[in-house]
Design a protein around this motif. Structure first.
Motif, short mmCIF file in Angstrom:
data_model
loop_
_atom_site.label_atom_id
_atom_site.label_comp_id
_atom_site.label_asym_id
_atom_site.label_seq_id
_atom_site.Cartn_x
_atom_site.Cartn_y
_atom_site.Cartn_z
N ASP A 1 0.81 -1.22 0.00
CA ASP A 1 0.00 0.00 0.00
C ASP A 1 0.84 1.26 0.00
OD1 ASP A 1 -2.73 -1.23 2.10
OD2 ASP A 1 -2.28 -1.42 -0.03
N GLY A 2 1.87 1.26 0.80
CA GLY A 2 2.70 2.45 0.89
C GLY A 2 3.33 2.81 -0.43
N GLN A 3 3.80 1.77 -1.14
CA GLN A 3 4.44 2.07 -2.42
C GLN A 3 3.42 2.63 -3.41
OE1 GLN A 3 6.58 -1.39 -3.67
NE2 GLN A 3 7.24 -1.83 -1.57
N ILE A 4 2.21 2.10 -3.34
CA ILE A 4 1.17 2.63 -4.23
C ILE A 4 0.90 4.08 -3.89
CG2 ILE A 4 -1.23 2.41 -4.89
CD1 ILE A 4 -1.01 -0.53 -4.34
N PHE A 5 0.86 4.37 -2.60
CA PHE A 5 0.63 5.75 -2.19
C PHE A 5 1.74 6.63 -2.74
CE2 PHE A 5 -1.99 8.05 0.97
CZ PHE A 5 -1.42 9.31 0.84
N PHE A 6 2.96 6.15 -2.68
CA PHE A 6 4.06 6.94 -3.20
C PHE A 6 3.86 7.25 -4.67
CE2 PHE A 6 8.06 8.78 -3.58
CZ PHE A 6 8.77 8.21 -4.61
N ILE A 7 3.38 6.23 -5.41
CA ILE A 7 3.13 6.47 -6.83
C ILE A 7 2.06 7.54 -7.01
CG2 ILE A 7 2.33 5.40 -8.96
CD1 ILE A 7 3.62 2.88 -8.13
N PHE A 8 1.16 7.65 -6.06
CA PHE A 8 0.16 8.71 -6.16
C PHE A 8 0.74 10.07 -5.79
CE2 PHE A 8 -4.03 7.54 -7.36
CZ PHE A 8 -4.03 6.17 -7.29
N ILE A 9 1.66 10.05 -4.82
CA ILE A 9 2.23 11.33 -4.40
C ILE A 9 2.99 11.97 -5.56
CG2 ILE A 9 3.93 12.44 -2.92
CD1 ILE A 9 3.23 10.64 -0.73
N LEU A 10 3.67 11.15 -6.34
CA LEU A 10 4.52 11.72 -7.38
C LEU A 10 3.78 12.63 -8.35
CD1 LEU A 10 7.06 8.92 -8.35
CD2 LEU A 10 7.42 10.99 -7.03
N PRO A 11 2.72 12.14 -9.00
CA PRO A 11 2.06 13.04 -9.95
C PRO A 11 1.40 14.24 -9.27
CG PRO A 11 0.78 11.04 -9.70
CD PRO A 11 2.06 10.81 -8.98
N VAL A 12 0.89 14.01 -8.05
CA VAL A 12 0.26 15.14 -7.37
C VAL A 12 1.29 16.23 -7.12
CG1 VAL A 12 -0.73 15.87 -5.20
CG2 VAL A 12 -1.58 13.83 -6.31
N ALA A 13 2.46 15.83 -6.60
CA ALA A 13 3.49 16.83 -6.36
C ALA A 13 3.91 17.49 -7.66
CB ALA A 13 4.67 16.18 -5.66
N ALA A 14 3.99 16.69 -8.70
CA ALA A 14 4.38 17.25 -9.98
C ALA A 14 3.37 18.27 -10.46
CB ALA A 14 4.55 16.13 -11.01
N ALA A 15 2.09 17.92 -10.33
CA ALA A 15 1.05 18.87 -10.77
C ALA A 15 1.12 20.14 -9.96
CB ALA A 15 -0.32 18.21 -10.63
N GLU A 16 1.37 19.98 -8.66
CA GLU A 16 1.47 21.14 -7.79
C GLU A 16 2.58 22.07 -8.26
OE1 GLU A 16 0.68 19.69 -4.12
OE2 GLU A 16 -0.07 21.64 -3.48
N VAL A 17 3.71 21.45 -8.53
CA VAL A 17 4.83 22.27 -8.96
C VAL A 17 4.55 22.90 -10.31
CG1 VAL A 17 7.19 22.10 -9.77
CG2 VAL A 17 6.56 21.13 -7.59
N ALA A 18 3.88 22.16 -11.17
CA ALA A 18 3.58 22.72 -12.48
C ALA A 18 2.74 23.99 -12.34
CB ALA A 18 2.83 21.69 -13.32
N ILE A 19 1.71 23.88 -11.53
CA ILE A 19 0.87 25.07 -11.32
C ILE A 19 1.69 26.16 -10.65
CG2 ILE A 19 -1.14 25.97 -10.16
CD1 ILE A 19 -2.46 23.34 -10.47
N GLY A 20 2.52 25.76 -9.69
CA GLY A 20 3.35 26.75 -9.01
C GLY A 20 4.26 27.48 -9.97
N LEU A 21 4.85 26.74 -10.90
CA LEU A 21 5.75 27.39 -11.85
C LEU A 21 4.97 28.29 -12.80
CD1 LEU A 21 8.24 24.51 -12.59
CD2 LEU A 21 8.62 26.61 -11.29
N ALA A 22 3.77 27.86 -13.20
CA ALA A 22 2.97 28.72 -14.06
C ALA A 22 2.66 30.03 -13.34
CB ALA A 22 1.67 28.00 -14.44
N LEU A 23 2.29 29.90 -12.06
CA LEU A 23 2.03 31.11 -11.30
C LEU A 23 3.29 31.95 -11.16
CD1 LEU A 23 -0.40 30.03 -8.46
CD2 LEU A 23 -0.81 31.61 -10.30
N ALA A 24 4.45 31.25 -11.03
CA ALA A 24 5.70 32.00 -10.89
C ALA A 24 5.94 32.85 -12.12
CB ALA A 24 6.85 31.03 -10.65
N VAL A 25 5.65 32.29 -13.29
CA VAL A 25 5.83 33.07 -14.52
C VAL A 25 4.96 34.31 -14.48
CG1 VAL A 25 5.40 33.06 -16.99
CG2 VAL A 25 6.50 31.10 -15.92
N LEU A 26 3.68 34.12 -14.12
CA LEU A 26 2.77 35.26 -14.08
C LEU A 26 3.21 36.28 -13.03
CD1 LEU A 26 -0.66 33.50 -14.44
CD2 LEU A 26 0.38 35.09 -16.03
N VAL A 27 3.66 35.75 -11.88
CA VAL A 27 4.08 36.65 -10.82
C VAL A 27 5.26 37.49 -11.28
CG1 VAL A 27 5.27 36.66 -8.60
CG2 VAL A 27 3.19 35.36 -8.86
#
Lengths: 523, 101, 467
Positions: free
Chosen positions: B57-83
């Motif tokens: 279960d934990g490893q599966i959770f990790f696989i879920f954390i990865l894309p979520v963190a990636a999406a977060e950063v993606a949005i963060g970087l997009a906002l950084a550009v606008l900022v």
């Protein structure tokens, strides 16, 4: 019976009509309000007749999830106060006829909603419904003062709201406590007052419960020293606002003490009685003294309210039959007499654009009708025989004498002080050198005469036939006597032997003894 | 085999590093980086837990954390550009202090 | 196959959102805008229907990640309703209607997952999907005012909190070895938490993360700025549905009240007091509502502490009721305020004159404020009554007393709004209020619902128990 529901609904329907008819002229709002309050007055009279036989009640389940029912019930006390409410409602609409010229529809909507709240308070026998009506009174009064008030309206409105709201929080905590104690003891969740009366509370618990309830109601009464919101609110409110505020809102506080605080926590009431009596007497003299020194007409009358309500609370807490009846009488009389004084104040302010006594003077010659009314109300305020106030004060002072002779003496002197400010009101306005401000003032119109006439009639009726008010206190017999659990709940029942005449609980089966009661109380 | 407890300790160290990074750093990009470190620390902790209990279960959770963190950063970087376009700086403290124009 | 039925709402929302996104790229003008709005409502409605027809306690889907007992379905329907309300009442941007509606639907998707989460993984997924959508929605109108600043701030702080949350969950997993919530509750109650310091720490971090999402004190600093920066309906959505979703996800953790009850008590009390006190200092309307929001979370936490104890309405039941009552009022208030056009942040002074220009709007705002303050005949009165009753019957005397005192303090800033709305003459001759007929009818209907359910709350209670 649906009579009670109709009584509560009539102002609501009037408010809806007045609110929806915004596009038509202001007259539609006024006539709708008059029709609603007039119908309500008629229903209140009918209620008085029905109440003689048995209590009139309506009960429907409302929120079964917590045990709150839509339970309206009228016994004699409630019926008298409902009659007062509806009567003052009609007078309020009449006096606002020419005074309120802007946002007329909104004004009448708030006025009628206020009536609904007050009626709910006087008729509810379920704590949630009672509290609902209690809080419902706040917003309309807030708007009446804040939108149509005078120069300092915002400050007064906010102060009124905050004081009353905070006080009612204490009341809610105490009530919830009793509710949960009842649930723990009986396994049944119910907010009905009749059920909650059966809860057995220890003495300490009763002290705390009473304290909480007392704070909530004492703010409304208002009892010295929680009175500071009153002068501002009364002075700044529009005339009808002052009328309803003084005539009715203050009585809801007293009614709460009679109906809820004292029956639920009699030991607390007994324990706190000396303190409350002291505060009441202090209020009588403080109110009278400060009233006498006022320059502002309405402020003087506001402080006189504090003084009068001191009599009422005194009557309640001395715990004998005379006191209760005197308190009830004074409640009604104060509503009528002080209401009348506020009406005159409003009329004067509308015409002279000032409330300052220095600007008044010598009005007797120019406006004799107004002078006559003012004379009558001033004399009523000081308790002249022929008006109800005389009988009421007699009861209260007599009861005070029975309780402690020196208390009676002190209270009697309170009347002297009342005379001082009442005469001052009259003389400063009517006699004396003519003031240029009001030299060309018109006399009262027939609408204003009608409004004031209703109040005068009420005062005279109560003055000559006080049975009208005191007898309903004993209608209907045998109501709401707790079958089991607590004793009939009054102070006197807890302190036997200290009261000379047998005390009379509010819910007793026996008529009062011959002395200090009206002759031939029926049934 | 590395004991799972040590992996947990490493995860804790990483997490604290990330927290310090978020608090201390002023540049938006570095803050996002620190948040990413925190997420990955959590992921490591999950994997360690998974090893501790012998469950996937934990490893599966990790696989879920990865894309979520990636999406977060993606949005963060997009906002950084606008900022950056708007404020001409990526300094968080300056941006936080800026009044409305 | 039944798993598909349980997952149907999520599938509808996810694919529907993508559909809206793709359709929005073709053209952007008013007709497309309206079409997308109604399409979104249909999608949300479809998801709600699929949800409502899921038999309660049917098989959990996805290995137990999504469960559908009645409380989950109730929450799901509530959030979808709030979402549909927001879609209809909001003024979508003309140039990017597809993205706007798609993001709203994705946020709803996150809320749905949170409402029906049966596993720590679903919890995390739901919170993240919701948060990611909100990051973009807050900063959507990036050229206007402080939107970008608010969005960036929210992103940084929310990501920070999410990381806390997930690390806490990791520690919990490392202690107990299961992601499933029901299993977790069982293992916690059998083994007890005091023997597992790692789990205690984990749950503590988890509470920190949740506390941030709820904007409870002492994690509340972001609320005022972010609410002010967001477009009105989005702020309403954050305050009502997103917080509600986190609450819904937090409910399975009621066993925490035994071990971390003191912390929760402190958070609740502090939120009620600090939220109300700080609102007194504010002069900008959205910030006032933000601080009032913090106070309301304090009230809801009282219900949480009461848990499943309570009079005819349990603490949890009171929370559900309050989520609905609060959502009606706060979403309505934020959206109604967004109709007032201004070029700087809305201050209380800007409310002057609104009553003359648009009496209906002013009256609706009055009803919303009255409901937030907890005064009859609005539904907020009963909401507070139920919450505090549940609290008292569960044995917390001081917390409801603090709550009532807090409300008394808070009434002052509500009065400030009302006074400026109605009782002071307007200063701004250029006061412009714009709304479409659809928007104003939704606002009026919401106000009417608040008064109706305020007089007859039993109808709402029965409706909520239907599921």
């Amino acid at each position: 019976m649906t009579l009670l529901t109709l009584i509560v609904l009539a102002p609501l329907i009037g408010a809806l009509v007045a609110g929806l008819a915004v596009r038509t002229g202001p007259a539609s709002a006024r006539w709708a309000a008059l029709a609603a309050t007039g119908a309500d007055l008629l229903l209140a009279f009918i209620l008085m007749f029905f109440v003689r036989e048995s209590p009139v009640a309506t009960s429907m389940p409302w929120i079964p999830a917590i045990g709150a029912a839509f339970h309206l019930e009228a016994d004699g006390l409630s019926a008298v106060l409902v009659l007062l409410t509806t009567m003052l409602g009609v007078v309020a609409v009449l006096i606002s006829w020419n005074e309120i010229t802007r946002k007329v529809h909104a004004y009448h909507v708030w006025l009628l909603l206020l009536q609904v709240g007050i009626l709910l308070v006087f008729l509810a026998r379920d704590i949630v419904l009672f509290y609902f009506g209690w809080e419902l009174m706040l917003i309309p009064m807030f708007f009446l003062i804040g939108v149509w008030g005078h120069e300092d309206k915002l400050y007064s409105a906010i102060k009124f709201f905050l004081f009353t709201f905070t006080g009612s929080i204490f009341m809610l905590v105490a009530l919830l406590y009793v509710y949960f104690q009842h649930a723990r003891q009986y396994g049944m969740y119910s907010f009905e007052i009749a059920n909650l009366l059966k809860t057995s509370l220890t003495e300490t618990e009763q002290w705390w419960v009473f304290l909480g309830l007392f704070i909530g109601f004492a703010v409304k009464v208002p009892l010295f020293p929680l009175h500071t919101w009153l002068p501002d609110a009364h002075t700044q409110a529009p005339t009808a606002g002052s009328l309803i505020l003084a005539g009715l809102l203050l009585k809801t506080g007293v009614y709460g003490l009679m109906r809820i605080a004292m029956p639920l926590a009699p030991a607390g009431a007994t324990a706190f009685a000396p303190m409350v009596i002291t505060l009441a007497v202090a209020g009588i003299f403080y109110g009278a003294l400060v009233a006498f020194s006022q320059r502002d007409f309405k402020r003087l009358v506001a402080y006189s309210s504090i003084s009068h309500l001191g009599f009422v609370v005194l009557g309640l807490f001395i715990g004998n039959a005379a006191g209760w009846q005197g308190a009830t009488l004074q409640m009604v009389n104060h509503g009528l007499a002080t209401g009348g004084l506020f009406l005159i104040a409003g009329i004067l302010q509308q015409r002279a654009h000032t409330r300052n006594f220095d600007m008044y003077g010598g009005l007797w010659r120019h406006a004799p009708t107004m002078g006559a009314f003012l004379l009558f109300f001033a004399m009523a305020s000081l308790g002249i025989p022929g008006t109800g106030n005389f009988i009421g004060e007699l009861y209260v002072i007599g009861g005070a004498f029975q309780f402690k002779w020196w208390l009676g003496v002190i209270t009697a002197f309170g009347i002297l002080f009342a005379a001082a400010y009442s005469l001052r009101v009259f003389i400063a306005t009517m006699h004396g050198p003519e003031s240029p401000t009001i030299k060309h003032m018109n006399d009262t119109t027939w609408v204003e005469n009608l409004a004031m006439g209703i109040l005068v009639a009420g005062l005279i009726v109560v003055g000559f036939v006080p049975r009208v008010v005191t007898a309903p206190l004993f209608y209907p017999p045998d109501t709401m006597v707790p079958r089991d659990g607590r004793e009939p709940a009054t102070i006197a029942a807890i302190r036997p032997g200290q009261i000379v005449i047998p005390s009379l609980p509010l819910i007793s089966a026996e008529p009062p003894p011959a002395s200090f009661s009206t002759p031939e109380v029926r049934k | 085999m590395l004991p799972a407890e040590q992996a947990l300790i490493l995860a804790a160290i990483l997490f604290v590093t990330g927290v310090i990074g978020v608090i201390v750093r002023r540049n938006l990009i570095f803050v996002l980086m620190s948040v990413e470190i925190m997420f990955n620390a959590a992921g490591l902790a999950f994997v360690a837990g998974s090893a501790l209990h012998g469950q996937p279960d934990g490893q599966i959770f990790f696989i879920f954390i990865l894309p979520v963190a990636a999406a977060e950063v993606a949005i963060g970087l997009a906002l950084a550009v606008l900022v950056f376009q708007k404020y001409r700086t990526l300094d968080l403290w300056t941006i936080a202090r800026s009044r409305e124009e | 196959m039944s798993q598909l039925a349980t997952l149907a709402p999520d599938i509808i929302m996810a694919f529907g959102g993508t559909l809206v996104l793709l359709l929005g790229t073709r053209r952007s003008d008013k007709a497309v805008n309206d079409f997308l709005r109604w399409l979104s409502v249909i999608i949300i409605g479809g998801a709600a229907l699929a949800l409502a027809y899921t038999r309660p306690n049917s098989l959990p889907a996805a290995e137990g990640w999504i469960i559908s007992s009645s409380i989950n379905i109730v929450f799901g329907v509530i959030f979808l309703a709030i979402l549909a309300w927001t879609v209809l009442a909001a003024k979508a941007p003309e140039h990017a209607a597809g993205e706007w509606h798609a993001l709203l639907i994705y946020a709803g998707n996150g809320m749905l997952i949170l409402a029906r989460s049966g596993s720590l993984a679903a919890l995390f997924l739901g919170i993240e999907i919701l948060s990611l959508s909100l990051y973009v929605l807050i900063s959507f109108f990036c050229h206007r005012g402080m939107a970008l600043r608010g969005g960036t701030m929210y992103l940084v702080l929310a990501a920070f909190a999410s990381a806390f949350l997930v690390f806490g969950l990791a520690l919990v997993y490392a202690s107990f070895g299961t992601l499933d919530l029901a299993e977790l509750a069982q293992r916690v109650s059998s083994k007890g938490l005091f023997h597992a310091p790692m789990a205690m720490l984990g749950f503590g971090l988890f509470i920190v993360g949740v506390g941030f999402k709820l904007a409870a004190v002492p994690f509340h600093m972001w609320a005022a700025d972010v609410y002010e920066a967001s477009p009105g309906p989005v702020a309403g959505l954050i305050a009502s549905a997103s917080k509600g979703a986190v609450i819904a996800a937090f409910i399975p953790f009621l066993f925490l009240v035994n071990t971390h009850g003191d912390i929760l008590w402190l958070i609740s009390a502090a939120s009620m007091i600090v939220g109300n006190l700080m609102g007194l200092l504010e002069l900008r309307v959205k910030r006032i509502l933000a601080y009032s929001s913090i106070a309301h979370i304090g009230y809801i936490l009282v219900g949480y502490l009461a848990g499943y104890n309570g009079v005819g309405i349990t603490g949890v039941g009171a929370m559900i009721f309050y989520v609905v009552a609060y959502a009606l009022a706060i979403a309505g208030a934020f959206t109604a305020l967004s109709f007032i056009e201004r070029d700087h942040e809305l201050g209380v002074r800007d409310l002057r004159g609104v009553a003359r220009v648009s009496p209906a709007l002013a009256f609706c705002i009055l009803v919303f404020i009255i409901s937030l303050a907890g005064i009859p005949p609005a539904i907020g009165f009963f909401g507070k009554l139920y919450l505090f009753s549940a609290g008292v019957s569960a044995g917390y005397i001081w917390l409801p007393v603090l709550g009532l005192l807090g409300s008394a303090i808070g009434v002052y800033y509500y009065l400030r709004i009302i006074v400026n709305l109605y009782m002071t003459p307007g200063e701004n001759p250029n006061l412009k209020i714009s709304y479409t007929p659809l928007q104003i009818s939704i606002i009026i209907a919401t106000a009417a619902a608040i008064v109706f359910f305020g007089c007859f709350p039993q109808t709402m209670i029965t409706a909520l128990k239907l599921f």
